[in-house]
Design a protein around this motif. Structure first.
Motif, PDB file in Angstrom:
ATOM      1  N   THR A  48       0.640  -1.195  -0.081  1.00  0.00           N
ATOM      2  CA  THR A  48      -0.216   0.094   0.016  1.00  0.00           C
ATOM      3  C   THR A  48       1.027   1.319  -0.017  1.00  0.00           C
ATOM      4  O   THR A  48       0.425   2.400  -0.099  1.00  0.00           O
ATOM      5  N   GLY A  49       1.964   1.168   0.184  1.00  0.00           N
ATOM      6  CA  GLY A  49       3.089   2.424   0.034  1.00  0.00           C
ATOM      7  C   GLY A  49       3.037   3.028  -1.145  1.00  0.00           C
ATOM      8  O   GLY A  49       2.941   2.593  -2.161  1.00  0.00           O
ATOM      9  N   ASP A  50       3.285   4.261  -1.267  1.00  0.00           N
ATOM     10  CA  ASP A  50       3.200   4.913  -2.312  1.00  0.00           C
ATOM     11  C   ASP A  50       4.504   4.714  -3.178  1.00  0.00           C
ATOM     12  O   ASP A  50       5.741   4.136  -2.571  1.00  0.00           O
ATOM     13  N   ARG A  51       4.399   4.552  -4.451  1.00  0.00           N
ATOM     14  CA  ARG A  51       5.552   4.259  -5.139  1.00  0.00           C
ATOM     15  C   ARG A  51       5.556   4.994  -6.561  1.00  0.00           C
ATOM     16  O   ARG A  51       4.424   5.487  -7.003  1.00  0.00           O
ATOM     17  N   THR A  52       6.579   5.015  -7.278  1.00  0.00           N
ATOM     18  CA  THR A  52       6.671   5.697  -8.485  1.00  0.00           C
ATOM     19  C   THR A  52       6.544   4.764  -9.569  1.00  0.00           C
ATOM     20  O   THR A  52       7.507   3.690  -9.660  1.00  0.00           O
ATOM     21  N   GLU A  53       5.640   4.998 -10.556  1.00  0.00           N
ATOM     22  CA  GLU A  53       5.515   3.983 -11.680  1.00  0.00           C
ATOM     23  C   GLU A  53       6.070   4.983 -12.888  1.00  0.00           C
ATOM     24  O   GLU A  53       5.232   6.030 -13.085  1.00  0.00           O
ATOM     25  N   VAL A  54       7.088   4.538 -13.627  1.00  0.00           N
ATOM     26  CA  VAL A  54       7.404   5.545 -14.672  1.00  0.00           C
ATOM     27  C   VAL A  54       6.218   5.500 -15.923  1.00  0.00           C
ATOM     28  O   VAL A  54       6.098   6.930 -16.282  1.00  0.00           O
ATOM     29  N   VAL A  55       5.485   4.730 -16.078  1.00  0.00           N
ATOM     30  CA  VAL A  55       4.437   4.774 -17.090  1.00  0.00           C
ATOM     31  C   VAL A  55       3.587   6.045 -16.464  1.00  0.00           C
ATOM     32  O   VAL A  55       2.964   6.501 -17.418  1.00  0.00           O
ATOM     33  N   ALA A  56       3.065   5.917 -15.168  1.00  0.00           N
ATOM     34  CA  ALA A  56       2.356   6.804 -14.768  1.00  0.00           C
ATOM     35  C   ALA A  56       2.860   8.280 -14.724  1.00  0.00           C
ATOM     36  O   ALA A  56       2.385   9.130 -14.870  1.00  0.00           O
ATOM     37  N   LEU A  57       4.040   8.575 -14.368  1.00  0.00           N
ATOM     38  CA  LEU A  57       4.810   9.641 -14.584  1.00  0.00           C
ATOM     39  C   LEU A  57       4.658  10.213 -15.929  1.00  0.00           C
ATOM     40  O   LEU A  57       4.188  11.564 -15.902  1.00  0.00           O
ATOM     41  N   GLU A  58       4.972   9.678 -16.921  1.00  0.00           N
ATOM     42  CA  GLU A  58       4.819   9.949 -18.450  1.00  0.00           C
ATOM     43  C   GLU A  58       3.354  10.301 -18.617  1.00  0.00           C
ATOM     44  O   GLU A  58       2.966  11.405 -19.181  1.00  0.00           O
ATOM     45  N   TRP A  59       2.341   9.520 -18.134  1.00  0.00           N
ATOM     46  CA  TRP A  59       0.734   9.780 -18.144  1.00  0.00           C
ATOM     47  C   TRP A  59       0.673  11.311 -17.765  1.00  0.00           C
ATOM     48  O   TRP A  59      -0.190  12.074 -18.310  1.00  0.00           O
ATOM     49  N   VAL A  60       0.876  11.476 -16.364  1.00  0.00           N
ATOM     50  CA  VAL A  60       0.722  12.784 -15.665  1.00  0.00           C
ATOM     51  C   VAL A  60       1.218  13.907 -16.354  1.00  0.00           C
ATOM     52  O   VAL A  60       0.807  14.906 -16.600  1.00  0.00           O
ATOM     53  N   ARG A  61       2.442  13.754 -16.823  1.00  0.00           N
ATOM     54  CA  ARG A  61       3.248  14.759 -17.806  1.00  0.00           C
ATOM     55  C   ARG A  61       2.164  15.285 -18.930  1.00  0.00           C
ATOM     56  O   ARG A  61       2.394  16.250 -19.260  1.00  0.00           O
ATOM     57  N   ARG A  62       1.665  14.191 -19.556  1.00  0.00           N
ATOM     58  CA  ARG A  62       1.197  14.302 -20.840  1.00  0.00           C
ATOM     59  C   ARG A  62      -0.396  14.984 -20.689  1.00  0.00           C
ATOM     60  O   ARG A  62      -0.901  15.837 -21.442  1.00  0.00           O
TER      61      ARG A  62
END
Length: 79
Positions: free
Chosen positions: A41-55
């Protein structure tokens, strides 16, 4: 207002939740955590999600309007 289709099912679902044993709730929560958050349940960074948020992430459509400062709340800013 009369009963709508599905009302009885919703009522039965709510009643089943109210009468559920704590151990059943614990099992359900563990199953949900295992299936929905397999990495924990801890927060984590997903590379795909970061790119989605950027776009597609939130963007401001324009300048932020100033807050109304009038005593009545009926000025041209708030109307």
């Amino acid at each position: 207002m009369g009963a709508k289709p599905g009302d009885q099912e919703v009522l039965a679902h709510i009643e089943s939740i109210c009468t559920r044993a704590e151990s059943d709730t614990d099992r359900l929560v563990l199953a949900m955590l295992r299936c929905c958050w397999p990495g924990g349940t801890g927060d984590r960074t997903e590379v795909v999600a970061l790119e989605w948020v950027r776009r597609w992430g939130p963007r401001r459509a324009g300048p932020i309007p100033s807050a109304c400062r009038c005593a009545v709340g009926r000025c041209s800013v708030c109307n």
